[in-house]
Each structure stands twice: as C-alpha cells, then as structure tokens.
Design a protein around this motif. Structure first.
Motif, PDB file in Angstrom:
ATOM      1  N   MET A   8       0.837  -1.203   0.000  1.00 14.44           N
ATOM      2  CA  MET A   8       0.000   0.000   0.000  1.00 14.44           C
ATOM      3  C   MET A   8       0.876   1.258   0.000  1.00 14.44           C
ATOM      4  O   MET A   8       1.872   1.292   0.706  1.00 14.44           O
ATOM      5  N   THR A   9       0.490   2.260  -0.765  1.00 15.20           N
ATOM      6  CA  THR A   9       1.284   3.486  -0.777  1.00 15.20           C
ATOM      7  C   THR A   9       0.837   4.415   0.350  1.00 15.20           C
ATOM      8  O   THR A   9      -0.352   4.630   0.550  1.00 15.20           O
ATOM      9  N   THR A  45       2.358  10.894  -1.828  1.00 17.93           N
ATOM     10  CA  THR A  45       1.809   9.528  -1.834  1.00 17.93           C
ATOM     11  C   THR A  45       2.843   8.667  -2.537  1.00 17.93           C
ATOM     12  O   THR A  45       3.139   8.879  -3.716  1.00 17.93           O
ATOM     13  N   GLY A  46       3.420   7.738  -1.775  1.00 19.93           N
ATOM     14  CA  GLY A  46       4.529   6.959  -2.337  1.00 19.93           C
ATOM     15  C   GLY A  46       5.659   7.889  -2.722  1.00 19.93           C
ATOM     16  O   GLY A  46       6.057   8.747  -1.938  1.00 19.93           O
ATOM     17  N   ASP A  47       6.132   7.764  -3.953  1.00 20.43           N
ATOM     18  CA  ASP A  47       7.275   8.586  -4.376  1.00 20.43           C
ATOM     19  C   ASP A  47       6.835   9.849  -5.136  1.00 20.43           C
ATOM     20  O   ASP A  47       7.661  10.509  -5.769  1.00 20.43           O
ATOM     21  N   PRO A  89      -3.730  12.119   5.533  1.00 20.92           N
ATOM     22  CA  PRO A  89      -2.389  11.530   5.563  1.00 20.92           C
ATOM     23  C   PRO A  89      -2.221  10.521   6.704  1.00 20.92           C
ATOM     24  O   PRO A  89      -2.703  10.752   7.814  1.00 20.92           O
ATOM     25  N   ALA A  90      -1.564   9.433   6.381  1.00 17.28           N
ATOM     26  CA  ALA A  90      -1.278   8.408   7.400  1.00 17.28           C
ATOM     27  C   ALA A  90      -0.200   8.903   8.357  1.00 17.28           C
ATOM     28  O   ALA A  90      -0.151   8.501   9.515  1.00 17.28           O
ATOM     29  N   HIS A  91       0.694   9.759   7.847  1.00 13.07           N
ATOM     30  CA  HIS A  91       1.784  10.293   8.670  1.00 13.07           C
ATOM     31  C   HIS A  91       1.841  11.801   8.523  1.00 13.07           C
ATOM     32  O   HIS A  91       1.531  12.330   7.454  1.00 13.07           O
ATOM     33  N   GLU A  92       2.292  12.457   9.590  1.00 17.31           N
ATOM     34  CA  GLU A  92       2.531  13.899   9.516  1.00 17.31           C
ATOM     35  C   GLU A  92       3.926  14.171  10.040  1.00 17.31           C
ATOM     36  O   GLU A  92       4.320  13.636  11.079  1.00 17.31           O
ATOM     37  N   VAL A  93       4.665  14.990   9.314  1.00 14.90           N
ATOM     38  CA  VAL A  93       6.021  15.336   9.738  1.00 14.90           C
ATOM     39  C   VAL A  93       6.105  16.854   9.876  1.00 14.90           C
ATOM     40  O   VAL A  93       5.858  17.588   8.903  1.00 14.90           O
ATOM     41  N   ASP A  94       6.454  17.321  11.073  1.00 16.88           N
ATOM     42  CA  ASP A  94       6.612  18.752  11.333  1.00 16.88           C
ATOM     43  C   ASP A  94       8.041  19.145  10.955  1.00 16.88           C
ATOM     44  O   ASP A  94       9.000  18.648  11.549  1.00 16.88           O
TER      45      ASP A  94
END
Ligand code: NIG
Ligand code: FE
Length: 405
Positions: free
Chosen positions: A1-2, A35-37, A54-59
C-alpha cells in the motif's frame, strides 16, 4: 500500500512561477503531501484539501524546503587521483601539455583499469555520500576512464550499483570517446569504430541512459564526435557533449543538430553555437569548478546565453583532473561569483535546469505530479544556497518520498 504523508510547517521554494513571479515561487507556512514517491499537493497549510487523510505527519519545524538537488555532470567512478599533476600545473605546466605527454585522463585510465569493481564502488560511494549530504537526490555519472569494453562496462555497472544501494537516483552516461587509450595510439578513427561497436552491447546490458563525447583538439574531432552521435541515435539514446571547453570546435552546433540534452563547459562557445542550442532546446551546463581548478580566464558567454533564453544548469563536473570537488553548493556560489549568475539562476541551475539537462521533467520543482525529492534547509531564504560556502545547511533529505537517515 502506498503511504500518504503530510510534510508541514515549512517555507517552500517551489521554483514554480505559479506561486510568485520572482521565480522562487515561495509559499509561507506551507505543506507538501506525498503519496509513495510522488508529490500529490503543495500549498499553504491552511489550504490543505479536506479529503487529504495523511497516514503520517512530519513537522519540518519552519525549515526552508527546496527541490532535491540534481548534479547533472560527474565523472564519479575512477581509480587513484591526480594531486601530483595539480602540483605540476601550479608550476606552470598546462593541462593540455600534461595530456599530450600521456598523463591527464590517461593516468586515471591506468589507475581505473587496475582497480577492482568493488574498490571502484567503495570510492565512488564515499564521494556520492559527500554530494548526498548536501541534498543531492539525482546524480549523473559518466564512464570514460575505462576506455575498453570491459572496463567501461565495469564503471557503468558501478554507477548502477551505487544507485541501487543508496537513496539516490543515478543516471548513467557512456563517455567512451573521452580520450584515446594507449592501445589505439595513432589510430583515433579505429578507436571511434570500437566505441560505436561497444555502445549497442552496453545498451543491451541496460547500462546507458545517454551518450557523451569530448570534442576538443586533445579529445576527438567533430567528425569523430558525429560518428558517436550517429551510433547513439541509431539506438534512440540521447546525446550530450563536452563542448568548447578549451577551444571552439563547433561542437555545440553539432550536438544541437542531434537534439542534444546538454552542452557542457562552453567557455569558448560562439554566437552560432548559442543560436543552435536555443533552437534545439539544449541546456547549457556550466562547470565553474573546472574553470576555477584549471585557472581559466575565458568566461563562458553567460550574458549571451541569458539573452538567448538558453536554460543554464550548474554542476560539479567531479573528476580527478579538472574538478576534484564534491560540493554542489560551492558550485552554485562560484557560478555567482565567477560567472555572474544570479542566485536564482544558480539555484535553478542545480535543480530545475539540471534535471532538464538529463532529459528529466518529473523533478526540479515542488509541484503536484513531481517526484517527491526535496530538502529541508536551516536557512531563511533560498538565495542563501548560493551565498554561504564551506558550510552545509542541509538538515533533512526526502528522496522518492522517503526520508534519508
Ligand atoms: O569534464 N574535459 C574532459 N573531461 C573532464 C576532465 C577529465 C580529466 O582530466 O580527467 C572534464 O573536465
Ligand atoms: Fe566533464
């Protein structure tokens, strides 16, 4: 899964004119959705589409974000070094005189042939890591220090292995027509026959993305270069050229006639060459490291290239003879101080236009649909990329959607 990731809390230099006419395309308090690359969305955080989950969040902590850097002209795979030749040159012996006496490229060919594939990979990896630490996510690597079918294949395999092992997209260029190997002494046309015969075999092994030549009085003539280009064309491979570095050979116009992706060096480029490059959409790759290290005094015709609207890229030209440097940021600085590029031109030169010099349209800007290659810098404004030197403000690198660790 992407996986879908939101990279937020950044000042984004998209290099997309849609986000500002000054060329930097700055977005304050911006975010990138991947999403993916792939980049799927870029914009101010507050405008994030409501359907994005989004599955992930980056600050990113307020960092400056730019596209990943592209070093579009290197000779990274070789054995040995040429520090003794550097000393000779400092005492007044010219690069050409050293080459004519059998040193120069030929001495690196001997050291490269003597090295094992694993040794070549180890030294090239170490060099690549220096470039990567400054945010390089796409790297072109030329052969040209093997000069036999077996040794050229070995160098190109090393480049491919490097790309497979590192979080780095490597593009390979076959530069068999770099210098005349000793076993072909006095028989340059026979050597070009051999180069043209090796090319289909190397291509069949999946080792060649583009074809280059050194068109120069100490390299190969325009007629010999043309034969190499015809062999490339027969295979549908794009060409590029080391053109007008030490003299005007009319190489740029020849390369443009073959729809070259780029012409590189160009200190002695003529107005006709510029017009031909413009008509063909060929990128001018500027190599201030070689200009500096050879203590050249003739500048490439920057103002005329700019006036003609020829896109300009900037690269390290990393090699042991004319540019043993491993900082693309230093090249951006030198492109400004030595060649009088603007900081915007220099930054476009190590991102957007460098990608075009490799025929890549899927990177070089931060917009939806582009590859998710980007760099977080501890900087306020992207013009600082060409300002500081001897300092690395790179903090995080995201290559093909994944953070490099
Ligand atoms: O890009 N000009 C030809 N090739 C390299 C130099 C190679 C060498 O001296 O080893 C260049 O400058
Ligand atoms: Fe080069």
């Amino acid at each position: 899964m992407t996986t879908t990731t939101l990279w937020h809390n950044a000042r984004i230099a998209t290099l997309d004119p849609a986000h500002g006419a000054d060329g930097w395309g700055l977005i304050e308090d911006g975010a990138v959705l991947t999403t993916g690359d792939q980049i799927t969305w870029v914009g101010p955080n507050r405008a994030l589409p409501s359907h994005a989950h989004p599955a992930h969040e980056v600050d990113l902590g307020g960092a400056l974000l730019t596209p990943g850097l592209v070093d579009c002209h290197t000779h990274l795979v070789y054995g040995g070094h040429r520090a003794a030749e550097f000393e000779q040159r400092l005492q007044g012996v010219s690069y050409e005189a050293i080459a004519r006496a059998g040193g120069g490229i030929r001495s690196t060919v001997a050291a490269t042939r003597a090295a094992s594939e694993d040794d070549l990979l180890a030294s090239a990896t170490q060099r690549a890591k220096s470039l990567m630490a400054e945010g390089v996510t796409t790297l072109e690597i030329k052969s040209g220090y093997g000069l036999s079918l077996e040794a050229e294949a070995r160098c190109l395999r090393v480049a491919r292995r490097l790309g497979a092992e590192q979080r780095l997209d490597v593009k390979t260029t076959f530069l068999g027509a770099h210098a005349l190997p000793p076993e072909f002494e006095g028989r340059p046309d026979d050597y070009i026959d051999a180069v043209c015969a090796w090319l289909p075999e190397l291509h069949a092994q999946g080792l060649v993305d583009a074809v280059d030549a050194f068109c120069e009085h100490i390299g190969f003539s325009p007629a010999q270069t043309r034969r190499v280009f015809e062999a490339a064309k027969a295979l549908g491979l794009p060409v590029k050229l080391h053109a007008e570095q030490l003299s005007d050979q009319g190489g740029a116009a020849l390369a443009a006639a073959f729809g070259a992706l780029s012409c590189d060096h160009l200190e002695h480029l003529s107005d006709d060459g510029i017009a031909a490059m413009k008509a063909a959409g060929t990128v001018a790759v500027l190599l201030p490291g070689a200009y500096y290290f050879l203590r050249e005094t003739k500048l490439p015709p920057i103002a005329a290239l700019r006036a003609a609207g020829v896109p300009m890229a900037v690269s390290t030209d990393h090699n042991p003879g004319t540019s043993p440097g491993l900082s693309l940021l230093l090249m951006a600085s030198m492109a400004c101080t030595l060649f009088r590029l603007t900081p915007l031109e220099a930054v476009q030169g190590i991102t957007l236009h460098a990608a075009r010099a490799l025929g890549l349209t899927d990177r070089g800007q931060l917009t939806a649909g582009q590859r998710a290659d980007f760099v977080a810098w501890e900087l306020d404004h992207p013009n600082e990329l060409a300002y500081w030197f001897g300092h690395n403000p790179c903090r995080r690198v995201i290559a093909a959607g994944l953070e490099r660790t």
